[in-house]
Each structure stands twice: as structure tokens, then as C-alpha cells.
Design a protein around this motif. Structure first.
Motif, PDB file in Angstrom:
ATOM      1  N   PHE A  53       0.946  -1.380   0.020  1.00 38.42           N
ATOM      2  CA  PHE A  53      -0.281   0.032  -0.050  1.00 38.42           C
ATOM      3  C   PHE A  53       1.074   1.402   0.503  1.00 38.42           C
ATOM      4  N   TYR A  54       1.677   1.675   0.605  1.00 39.09           N
ATOM      5  CA  TYR A  54       2.379   2.605   1.425  1.00 39.09           C
ATOM      6  C   TYR A  54       3.669   2.785  -0.218  1.00 39.09           C
ATOM      7  N   GLU A 109       3.204   0.576  -3.146  1.00 40.33           N
ATOM      8  CA  GLU A 109       2.315   1.082  -5.224  1.00 40.33           C
ATOM      9  C   GLU A 109       0.855   2.235  -5.185  1.00 40.33           C
ATOM     10  N   LYS A 110       0.328   2.116  -3.639  1.00 41.30           N
ATOM     11  CA  LYS A 110      -0.566   3.522  -3.936  1.00 41.30           C
ATOM     12  C   LYS A 110      -0.041   4.616  -2.922  1.00 41.30           C
ATOM     13  N   LEU A 111       0.679   4.695  -2.096  1.00 37.97           N
ATOM     14  CA  LEU A 111       1.016   5.925  -1.779  1.00 37.97           C
ATOM     15  C   LEU A 111       2.094   6.834  -1.923  1.00 37.97           C
ATOM     16  N   GLY A 112       3.384   5.804  -3.135  1.00 36.76           N
ATOM     17  CA  GLY A 112       4.376   5.939  -3.854  1.00 36.76           C
ATOM     18  C   GLY A 112       5.786   6.487  -3.019  1.00 36.76           C
ATOM     19  N   PHE A 113       5.864   5.544  -1.575  1.00 34.98           N
ATOM     20  CA  PHE A 113       7.406   5.714  -0.620  1.00 34.98           C
ATOM     21  C   PHE A 113       7.783   4.684  -1.919  1.00 34.98           C
ATOM     22  N   VAL A 114       8.975   4.325  -1.508  1.00 32.96           N
ATOM     23  CA  VAL A 114      10.054   3.803  -1.637  1.00 32.96           C
ATOM     24  C   VAL A 114      10.177   2.974  -0.434  1.00 32.96           C
ATOM     25  N   LYS A 115      10.593   1.543  -0.537  1.00 34.53           N
ATOM     26  CA  LYS A 115      11.118   0.512   0.444  1.00 34.53           C
ATOM     27  C   LYS A 115      12.678   1.077   1.030  1.00 34.53           C
ATOM     28  N   LYS A 116      13.248   1.147   2.138  1.00 34.39           N
ATOM     29  CA  LYS A 116      14.002   2.132   2.195  1.00 34.39           C
ATOM     30  C   LYS A 116      15.176   0.792   3.281  1.00 34.39           C
ATOM     31  N   HIS A 117      14.592   0.039   4.231  1.00 34.25           N
ATOM     32  CA  HIS A 117      15.559  -1.057   5.275  1.00 34.25           C
ATOM     33  C   HIS A 117      14.578  -2.156   5.348  1.00 34.25           C
ATOM     34  N   ASP A 118      14.313  -3.327   4.490  1.00 32.92           N
ATOM     35  CA  ASP A 118      13.865  -4.816   4.792  1.00 32.92           C
ATOM     36  C   ASP A 118      14.500  -5.499   5.247  1.00 32.92           C
ATOM     37  N   VAL A 119      14.590  -5.771   6.680  1.00 29.23           N
ATOM     38  CA  VAL A 119      15.557  -6.046   7.389  1.00 29.23           C
ATOM     39  C   VAL A 119      14.904  -7.792   8.337  1.00 29.23           C
ATOM     40  N   ASP A 129       9.153 -11.330  11.966  1.00 33.11           N
ATOM     41  CA  ASP A 129       8.404  -9.859  11.573  1.00 33.11           C
ATOM     42  C   ASP A 129       9.958  -8.836  11.031  1.00 33.11           C
ATOM     43  N   ARG A 130       9.913  -7.805  10.139  1.00 36.30           N
ATOM     44  CA  ARG A 130      10.923  -6.998   9.364  1.00 36.30           C
ATOM     45  C   ARG A 130      10.994  -5.910  10.125  1.00 36.30           C
ATOM     46  N   TRP A 131      12.404  -5.345   9.833  1.00 38.91           N
ATOM     47  CA  TRP A 131      12.358  -3.851  10.489  1.00 38.91           C
ATOM     48  C   TRP A 131      12.243  -3.064   8.986  1.00 38.91           C
ATOM     49  N   LEU A 132      11.335  -2.814   9.027  1.00 35.89           N
ATOM     50  CA  LEU A 132      10.557  -2.632   7.209  1.00 35.89           C
ATOM     51  C   LEU A 132      10.458  -1.151   7.322  1.00 35.89           C
ATOM     52  N   THR A 133      11.533  -0.549   6.519  1.00 34.93           N
ATOM     53  CA  THR A 133      10.716   1.224   6.942  1.00 34.93           C
ATOM     54  C   THR A 133      11.148   1.620   5.188  1.00 34.93           C
ATOM     55  N   VAL A 134      10.177   2.652   4.742  1.00 29.04           N
ATOM     56  CA  VAL A 134       9.638   3.498   3.824  1.00 29.04           C
ATOM     57  C   VAL A 134       9.906   4.625   3.411  1.00 29.04           C
ATOM     58  N   VAL A 135      10.647   6.010   2.414  1.00 26.45           N
ATOM     59  CA  VAL A 135      11.195   7.096   2.973  1.00 26.45           C
ATOM     60  C   VAL A 135      10.399   7.516   1.438  1.00 26.45           C
ATOM     61  N   SER A 136      10.137   9.137   1.240  1.00 21.44           N
ATOM     62  CA  SER A 136       9.618   9.099   0.523  1.00 21.44           C
ATOM     63  C   SER A 136      10.793   9.066  -1.015  1.00 21.44           C
ATOM     64  N   GLU A 196      12.381   8.038   7.198  1.00 16.70           N
ATOM     65  CA  GLU A 196      12.163   6.809   7.387  1.00 16.70           C
ATOM     66  C   GLU A 196      10.698   7.092   8.414  1.00 16.70           C
ATOM     67  N   LEU A 197       9.572   6.450   7.571  1.00 20.94           N
ATOM     68  CA  LEU A 197       7.963   5.666   8.890  1.00 20.94           C
ATOM     69  C   LEU A 197       8.310   4.238   8.035  1.00 20.94           C
ATOM     70  N   LEU A 198       8.876   3.786   9.811  1.00 17.09           N
ATOM     71  CA  LEU A 198       9.178   2.075  10.353  1.00 17.09           C
ATOM     72  C   LEU A 198       7.072   2.072  10.099  1.00 17.09           C
ATOM     73  N   LEU A 199       7.048   0.260   9.649  1.00 11.86           N
ATOM     74  CA  LEU A 199       5.711  -0.488   8.833  1.00 11.86           C
ATOM     75  C   LEU A 199       5.807  -0.992  10.279  1.00 11.86           C
ATOM     76  N   GLU A 200       5.734  -0.805  11.389  1.00 14.06           N
ATOM     77  CA  GLU A 200       5.930  -1.800  12.600  1.00 14.06           C
ATOM     78  C   GLU A 200       4.831  -2.323  12.726  1.00 14.06           C
ATOM     79  N   PRO A 201       5.252  -4.304  12.788  1.00 10.58           N
ATOM     80  CA  PRO A 201       3.842  -5.075  13.261  1.00 10.58           C
ATOM     81  C   PRO A 201       3.364  -4.074  13.965  1.00 10.58           C
TER      82      PRO A 201
END
Length: 128
Positions: A19-20, A22-32, A37-44, A52-57
Motif C-alpha cells: 500500500f505505502y 504502490e498506492k502512496l508512492g513511498f520507496v522501501k528503504k530497509h527490509d531486515v 517480523d521485519r525492520w521495514l521502512t519506507v521514505v519519500s 523514515e516511516l517504520l511499518l511496525e508490526p
């Protein structure tokens, strides 16, 4: 002092990433990977080294009641700045994004609120 990272609690990290990005247009920065779970962040894409925005479980016991209370009261979990709220509303609506609040002007500020499909309301904000 600067804000480096903030978060939103999400029901499903894979769904949130889709969603973040494909829809909002952010890009993945970290996926660990971190356990299950994952340390998963997106940025503009406009600020790849910015906040960074952390998509936190959201599996901590306190998260469910917290998110439910915010949703029930219509309180956004996060706010994103955009140049043109109405244009983003049209673009995102065409992609199937559901809005809880259509664009609304309040003086020099225009806002809209969308549902991120992961249990959060997100406010879009245009100033000036």
C-alpha cells in the motif's frame, strides 16, 4: 535535533509495504528480518535520506486497543505533507484508496484523511 524515524503500527507488513509503495508512492528503504517480523521502512522518493516511516508490526497487546480508539474517534495515526491535497485525492481515489474525509479547507490548510488498509487513518496536509 531532527526526527529520523517515526512509525505506524500495521496489521500485515507485506500488505502495508504494498500500500505505502504502490498506492502512496513511498520507496522501501530497509527490509531486515527480525525474527518472524521485519525492520521495514519506507521514505519519500523526494527525500531518500529523510525521515523514515517504520511499518511496525502491531502484535503488542497495547496496539489493538490503541488503534481501535484512534479509528473510533477518527484520529489519524500519521500526517503526510503534499503539494496539492485535491490532486492526491483524485489520484489515490482512482487507485481505489478509500477516504474517511474528502478534501476540506480550513483557512490556509487543506486536509483529507485516507484509510491505509492496515488499521490506520492517515491525514494528507497541504499548507499555503
Amino acid at each position: 535535533m531532527r526526527i529520523r524515524l517515526t512509525n505506524v503500527f500495521v496489521d500485515d507488513q507485506a500488505k502495508a509495504l504494498s500500500f505505502y509503495t504502490e498506492k502512496l508512492g513511498f520507496v522501501k528503504k530497509h527490509d531486515v528480518p527480525v525474527g518472524a517480523d521485519r525492520w521495514l521502512t519506507v521514505v519519500s522518493p523526494e527525500e531518500p535520506d529523510g525521515t523514515e516511516l517504520l511499518l511496525e508490526p502491531g502484535d503488542h497487546p497495547a496496539v489493538g486497543p490503541y488503534k481501535a480508539a484512534l479509528l473510533a474517534d477518527g484520529i489519524p495515526a500519521a500526517q503526510f505533507a503534499v503539494d496539492d491535497v485535491r490532486a492526491e485525492f483524485e489520484r489515490l481515489s482512482a487507485l481505489g484508496v478509500r477516504f474517511a474525509q474528502e478534501p476540506q479547507e480550513t483557512g490556509a490548510v487543506t486536509t483529507a484523511v485516507l484509510d491505509d488498509t492496515c488499521g490506520n487513518l492517515i491525514q494528507l496536509l497541504q499548507t499555503g
